[in-house]
Structure formats: C-alpha cells, structure tokens
Design a protein around this motif. Sequence first.
Motif, mmCIF file in Angstrom:
data_model
loop_
_atom_site.group_PDB
_atom_site.id
_atom_site.type_symbol
_atom_site.label_atom_id
_atom_site.label_comp_id
_atom_site.label_asym_id
_atom_site.label_seq_id
_atom_site.Cartn_x
_atom_site.Cartn_y
_atom_site.Cartn_z
ATOM 1 N N ILE A 14 0.852 -1.189 0.000
ATOM 2 C CA ILE A 14 0.000 0.000 0.000
ATOM 3 C C ILE A 14 0.890 1.242 0.000
ATOM 4 C CG2 ILE A 14 -1.875 1.220 1.146
ATOM 5 C CD1 ILE A 14 -2.655 -1.520 0.094
ATOM 6 N N ALA A 15 0.747 2.064 -1.053
ATOM 7 C CA ALA A 15 1.664 3.200 -1.231
ATOM 8 C C ALA A 15 1.172 4.482 -0.571
ATOM 9 C CB ALA A 15 1.897 3.455 -2.719
ATOM 10 N N ASP A 16 -0.137 4.663 -0.414
ATOM 11 C CA ASP A 16 -0.667 5.920 0.131
ATOM 12 C C ASP A 16 -0.796 5.806 1.644
ATOM 13 O OD1 ASP A 16 -0.897 6.849 -2.459
ATOM 14 O OD2 ASP A 16 -2.918 6.044 -2.676
ATOM 15 N N ASN A 17 0.210 6.249 2.357
ATOM 16 C CA ASN A 17 0.198 6.164 3.816
ATOM 17 C C ASN A 17 0.651 7.479 4.430
ATOM 18 O OD1 ASN A 17 -0.448 3.278 4.261
ATOM 19 N ND2 ASN A 17 1.449 2.944 3.134
ATOM 20 N N ASN A 18 -0.003 7.856 5.520
ATOM 21 C CA ASN A 18 0.456 8.985 6.341
ATOM 22 C C ASN A 18 0.667 10.261 5.538
ATOM 23 O OD1 ASN A 18 0.858 7.141 8.708
ATOM 24 N ND2 ASN A 18 2.420 6.320 7.352
ATOM 25 N N VAL A 19 -0.239 10.512 4.592
ATOM 26 C CA VAL A 19 -0.096 11.695 3.751
ATOM 27 C C VAL A 19 -0.110 12.958 4.589
ATOM 28 C CG1 VAL A 19 -1.183 13.019 1.901
ATOM 29 C CG2 VAL A 19 -1.094 10.529 1.759
ATOM 30 N N GLY A 120 3.032 -1.833 4.115
ATOM 31 C CA GLY A 120 2.983 -0.494 3.550
ATOM 32 C C GLY A 120 4.317 -0.094 2.949
ATOM 33 N N ALA A 121 4.258 0.892 2.060
ATOM 34 C CA ALA A 121 5.490 1.386 1.449
ATOM 35 C C ALA A 121 6.368 2.107 2.445
ATOM 36 C CB ALA A 121 5.151 2.319 0.285
ATOM 37 N N ASP A 122 5.834 2.411 3.631
ATOM 38 C CA ASP A 122 6.606 3.115 4.649
ATOM 39 C C ASP A 122 7.188 2.168 5.684
ATOM 40 O OD1 ASP A 122 4.204 2.370 5.638
ATOM 41 O OD2 ASP A 122 3.596 4.331 6.390
ATOM 42 N N THR A 123 7.229 0.881 5.391
ATOM 43 C CA THR A 123 7.797 -0.102 6.313
ATOM 44 C C THR A 123 9.231 -0.425 5.910
ATOM 45 O OG1 THR A 123 5.655 -1.099 6.817
ATOM 46 C CG2 THR A 123 7.598 -2.449 7.197
ATOM 47 N N VAL A 124 10.131 -0.365 6.873
ATOM 48 C CA VAL A 124 11.541 -0.712 6.662
ATOM 49 C C VAL A 124 11.850 -1.941 7.502
ATOM 50 C CG1 VAL A 124 13.937 0.046 6.890
ATOM 51 C CG2 VAL A 124 12.169 1.693 6.224
ATOM 52 N N THR A 125 12.269 -3.009 6.852
ATOM 53 C CA THR A 125 12.569 -4.234 7.591
ATOM 54 C C THR A 125 13.620 -5.052 6.854
ATOM 55 O OG1 THR A 125 11.637 -6.274 8.516
ATOM 56 C CG2 THR A 125 10.659 -5.462 6.472
ATOM 57 N N ASN A 126 14.436 -5.756 7.616
ATOM 58 C CA ASN A 126 15.377 -6.720 7.044
ATOM 59 C C ASN A 126 14.955 -8.151 7.356
ATOM 60 O OD1 ASN A 126 15.904 -6.961 9.747
ATOM 61 N ND2 ASN A 126 18.061 -6.420 9.640
ATOM 62 N N GLY A 163 3.608 6.413 17.755
ATOM 63 C CA GLY A 163 2.282 6.071 17.264
ATOM 64 C C GLY A 163 2.179 4.652 16.774
ATOM 65 N N ASN A 164 3.274 3.873 16.840
ATOM 66 C CA ASN A 164 3.282 2.488 16.371
ATOM 67 C C ASN A 164 3.246 1.479 17.514
ATOM 68 O OD1 ASN A 164 3.582 3.233 13.598
ATOM 69 N ND2 ASN A 164 5.737 3.667 13.989
ATOM 70 N N GLU A 165 3.109 1.940 18.744
ATOM 71 C CA GLU A 165 3.212 1.059 19.901
ATOM 72 C C GLU A 165 1.863 0.408 20.221
ATOM 73 O OE1 GLU A 165 6.497 3.642 19.555
ATOM 74 O OE2 GLU A 165 4.383 4.183 19.778
ATOM 75 N N LEU A 166 1.931 -0.831 20.733
ATOM 76 C CA LEU A 166 0.720 -1.618 20.953
ATOM 77 C C LEU A 166 0.736 -2.299 22.312
ATOM 78 C CD1 LEU A 166 0.442 -3.567 17.580
ATOM 79 C CD2 LEU A 166 -1.025 -1.684 18.282
ATOM 80 N N LEU A 167 -0.476 -2.575 22.800
ATOM 81 C CA LEU A 167 -0.696 -3.517 23.892
ATOM 82 C C LEU A 167 -1.557 -4.635 23.329
ATOM 83 C CD1 LEU A 167 -0.928 -4.473 26.909
ATOM 84 C CD2 LEU A 167 -2.949 -3.000 27.044
ATOM 85 N N LYS A 267 7.873 1.099 11.153
ATOM 86 C CA LYS A 267 7.018 1.848 10.233
ATOM 87 C C LYS A 267 7.375 3.328 10.341
ATOM 88 C CE LYS A 267 2.124 3.126 9.653
ATOM 89 N NZ LYS A 267 1.960 2.928 8.214
ATOM 90 N N VAL A 268 7.559 3.980 9.194
ATOM 91 C CA VAL A 268 7.886 5.409 9.160
ATOM 92 C C VAL A 268 6.573 6.160 8.928
ATOM 93 C CG1 VAL A 268 9.310 7.182 8.082
ATOM 94 C CG2 VAL A 268 10.136 4.827 8.185
ATOM 95 N N ASN A 269 5.915 6.530 10.007
ATOM 96 C CA ASN A 269 4.577 7.110 9.898
ATOM 97 C C ASN A 269 4.525 8.593 10.217
ATOM 98 O OD1 ASN A 269 5.207 6.229 12.583
ATOM 99 N ND2 ASN A 269 3.116 6.717 13.168
ATOM 100 N N ASN A 270 5.635 9.199 10.623
ATOM 101 C CA ASN A 270 5.684 10.642 10.863
ATOM 102 C C ASN A 270 7.150 11.067 10.894
ATOM 103 O OD1 ASN A 270 6.619 9.964 13.542
ATOM 104 N ND2 ASN A 270 4.486 9.715 14.152
#
Length: 674
Positions: A14-19, A120-126, A163-167, A267-270
């Motif tokens: 998904i390319a359209d993220n966090n516009v 998403g296109a804003d995810t960086v992972t190895n 903003g990426n943190e979860l419980l 995730k690079v969301n901001n």
Amino acid sequence: MSQFQKEIVQAVLIADNNVWNFKPLSDEGSTALLPLVNVSMLDYALIALNRSGVEEVFVYASLYLQDIRQHIKQGIATFASWSFKMTVHVIGGEGCRCFGDAMRDLDAKALIRGNFILLGADTVTNADLRPVLEQHKRTAKFDKGAASTLIFKEASSSCGRTGNELLIAMDKQSSRLHYHQRLRMHHKEARYQLPLDIFLSNACVTLHHNLLDPQIAIGSPSMLSLFSDNFDFQTRDDFVRGLLINEELLDSRIYVSLLPPAQYAHKVNNWLSYQMVSRDIISRWAYPLVPDMGVYKLQQQYVFYKDNIYKSHSANVSKVALQENVVVQAGSHVACGTTISCSVIGANCRIGKNCQLNNVFLMANVTIEDNCQLRHCVIGPDAVIHERCVIEAGCVLGPKCVLPANTKLANTLVTSSPNTQRSEENETVELDAIGPKAFIVSDVTTGDPDDSDDDEQLLPSTTTLGIPKMCEIQAVANEASDYSYSSDDDDEESRVATPLPDDTNIFLSEVIDSLTRGFREKSKPEFLILEINSSRYAYNMSLKEVNFNVVKAVFGMESIIEPANNNVLVAINAAFKQLGPVVSNYIKSEDAMIDCLKALEDICEENELVREKISQVVHYLYDKDFVSEDAIHAWYEQLDPTEQPTLRQSLAKLVEWLNQSSEEDDDDDDDDDE
C-alpha cells in the motif's frame, strides 16, 4: 490450478500512507517516494519483499499514481536490486479514500490467488518473512477461519512513542490474538484496563505492552472478502477490532507472530519515526539495508568510514566537517568551517562556510549559504536557505522554498506556495508569508481526518491534532521514563532495553573465536579460512569488511590484548607466525593492505600497548610483506592531521625511513645503469 503447480508468493504493498503526517512534502509528491537515507521508502519495502522470496507484487496507489509507475519503470530499467526475481504491478483507483477501499478494490479485481504478504510502502525491515508465511499456512490448515497473522516487533524501552506502539493479549500456545490496543503518543498509562472475559475464557494468556507495529501481515484469501463484506472496515485497526468483537459471527480469527530480536522492522509514519529509522539505518541496525551495501543500485555508492560516516566518492567535503552518523551523497559540496553530525545530505547539495548541521535531513539540490545553523529539521528538494538563518527543532521546509537571510524558525512547516492548505470545510487558508517563496503552514488542521479512532474518548475537546515533529530523541525517551512504572526486576528491564549487536560485531566475534582456537590448537590455516568464509556468507559481509575485521580479530585475541610481561611485539610475532597464512589469504591487493592498516586505527584506540608501538607494528607488517610501501604511504596521507596527530607523529619516522630507502634504491639503480 493443478495441485502440482507451485503456488506463487504474492504481496500487496500500500503506497498511500500517512499523507497528512508528512506535510508539506506530501503536497507535491507521494510519501512512498520520500527519500529515507537517500533511498525512497518504496524501494526499502520492495527490497524487503524480494529478500522474502516474493515473486509478484501489487503496488496499490491512488495518489501520484503516474509518479509511482514511472519510478518502478526506472528501477527496472536501471536494474534495481529488487527487479531481478520479482514482478511488480502498479494498480490504483481514483475512488480509493482509505486502506479499506484499497482492500475492497483488490478483492473486486481478483488478483490475489492465495495467501499473501501485506505491508505499507513506509515499512523498513530486514526480516525474512518466509517462515511466518509458512507458519500461517500451517495455522490455516488447522483453523479454516484464520484470516490473518499480524507481525509485531519488540520495542526498545529507550525510545519515545511514535504512534506504532501496541498492547496486545494473545494465547501463549496458539498465538491467537485476543486483545489489541494502539497506545497514544504523548500519553503514558500508569495502568491498563483489559476485559475480564479474556482471562476467564482462556487458560493461558500472554500480555505484551512493549510491541511495535511495523504494519506487516500475512493475509488469507478470506481477508479481502471480509473487507468487502464489512464496509465499516476503513483501517487495519478497524479490521482487527471488528474481528475480535465479532469472532463468532464472522467465524474469523487473527494470529500473531513476533519477529526475532536480531531482525529489524519499523514503520515510518511521521517525522519523528523518520528521524529514528534514519538513525537506525545509519547505525547499521537494519543491516544489510545500510548505505554502503548498495541498497537500491547494485554498486557501491559510498565509502564507509568509522563513526558511521558514509561519503560518496564524488562528494567534495573535508573529513573534519563530518563528526558522526553522517551520509553524504554524490555531487554535494561542503565548504570549510562547517560541521555536520547525525545528518543525511542528498545529491548535489551546496553547504556554505561556517555552518552547523545537527540531525538535519537535506533532500536533493538544497543550497545552504554561509553561517547558518540547522537542528532537527527536514529541508525539501531544491530549497534555498540564505545566509545567517537559524532553523531549530521541528521545522520542515517544502520543495523549492527560499528562506530569506537572517530568518529564525522553530516548530514550523514552510511551503513555497500560498495555496496548498485547506481547512476541514475545504476552504483555502491564508498563509503567513516569510518571503516570496516561503509561507508558514499551520499544522492544526493537518491531522488526518480519517484517522480518528477513539479520539473522542481519549482526547479532550480542546486538543488540536498536530504533526509529530523531530526533536532530541534522548529527550523524548527521558520524558517517557518520567511516566513509566519502576520494575522490581531491574536486571530484566535493562536486558530488554539493551540492543543486540549487529551482524558486523557478531562476525568479528566469531572470527576472534576461530583464530583464538586455531592459534591455541595450531590448526591448519585452510581450516580457519573455511570457518571465516562460512561466517562471511552467513552475515553477508563484503570483502572490504572481511579484510578489516580479520586484522582486527588477530589483534583482538587475548594473547595480544594482555601479552606476557606487556611485551606486545613478541605476542604479535607469535600470532602472525601461526596465523600469517590466514591473513595473507585476504590481504593481497593494495586496497586490502589499506584496509589492514585502517584496522590498526581502531586497534590503536582500543589497545594502548599497540598504540605505543604502532611504528614497530607497521614496520613488522612491512618486513613480513603483509603491507607494501605504497600502501603505507597512501594510508599515511589519508590520516587527518587534526584528528589523528598522535598517530601521524608516531609514524613520521617510519615514513621518512621508507622515503630514504626508496631514494637509495633509485640511486643504486641509476649507478647500475651507468
């Protein structure tokens, strides 16, 4: 499909993220093409899929669709690293307003033929996602209602929230998800409230409150149909919440997979997470997604120096100007008197005299004139900053902005056009002008109107949504720690927060162990070379890194670190007498010899005994033909007089002796000719 036909591994990106979070740069281009350490975020996502064995990718975009198509075509034409074993399709729809619409459109197009990877296109992972995909397939065989497996990563407690943190609460045996709560930024909970039914209905429940959501998932074919059947699923969180609430009605369940600690995902969301992920890439936590490994193009674009400095061959910059954690791309020029730290410099940038840049991210073709100070800010492409400007933390300048001289800014978004912002009523907002091509954007109305999950319950009515900005990361972590509970088990807490060593350090440690054991047991050199080569391929080390670390490993053996009677020269002679053939196997060319000598720079900083005898050590390596006279001269010329005056002074007599020997040899040759 025949039962013997191999199932193609597919992925949806998904390319359209966090516009909204990347304004004002997102006003003039896709966030998927936003450069992260001089490589677009879309390329990081495609590389991650390629490394995971994906054969077919559908890139879904509704904004700037043609730009993304052009980028993919250009990547294929220039042989991008992801383009060889993977087919990439760019699709989109004009009516797509959210993530849920994209999933419904994909279901209508019937492009997905089985289980698929979603990110998403804003995810960086190895991370290698193949084991998770296979686990999801096994789960789906036993549970026909398995709709998705969500992939999470344990977070370091040393960083603030992005903003990426979860419980979450999950079943310990089956990894089935029972509870999911996204944690709010700028808000630290003293306690959590969970439904009692979770514990009454399940025998063994595990709670995780320290997880990052990199927005990676494995989807079953039923996942797309669930979006089509439930039009209130607008976001991925809507999907998760809907399935947890209506598990019996929808007959669908969600499972969880946690990435191993050594794998990286974010995730690079901001802009705050943009700063953090850039720092992690430069510090090599995302290896092999590091600048000097040719992430996008299959060629080395940077030379990697110590202190995490990456400089292009064609960049004109003094090494003194680069302090630590700096990337400088090709064609850039930095004038004298300027210092740069923890920053990324794009292509063809011009930085004037006596400037100070700290945690600054410059896109391509940026011009900064003399005597400017920039901290924790982003400068868009083709921007111009005139002399004596001060740009403090939290500022973002859009493309083609021109900042007048003597301007001072802090926590400000700047755009080059006065007509780029509209209010929630879709009315044009009049912007305050700094100059003819610089207008201040208010971020009060830039919060994503569709991203309003539970805002009414968690935020007071007077709160305005703003874009998370860059700042001092350590300050964010300290602020967060003021709200957190203290734990009785301090050792366990510190153990979680401590990052694991990267692949380079693990490789060095394994080589030290191999050489120490070989030296003690007098093993054959060819056996040690096989062990080193096995470690090299296991950790994907370049030949340059192998040369450097093999020499460091020899000097890192305990017999040299703590020699008998502090006689380090005797210890070095004994080590090279036994391990010399191993070193010679790697140190053959002049470039390799320079790598060997550069390793001595690090060794001198770590071992005082070697530092005191460095001239004799280099002379010994020269006498034993491990390094040549030309290599010593080339290395000596590269040593910076201001940064390494002691080392240059220690080597001065040796270099002078080499020069005299060379002149005497030339004279003898002339006499023989006569």
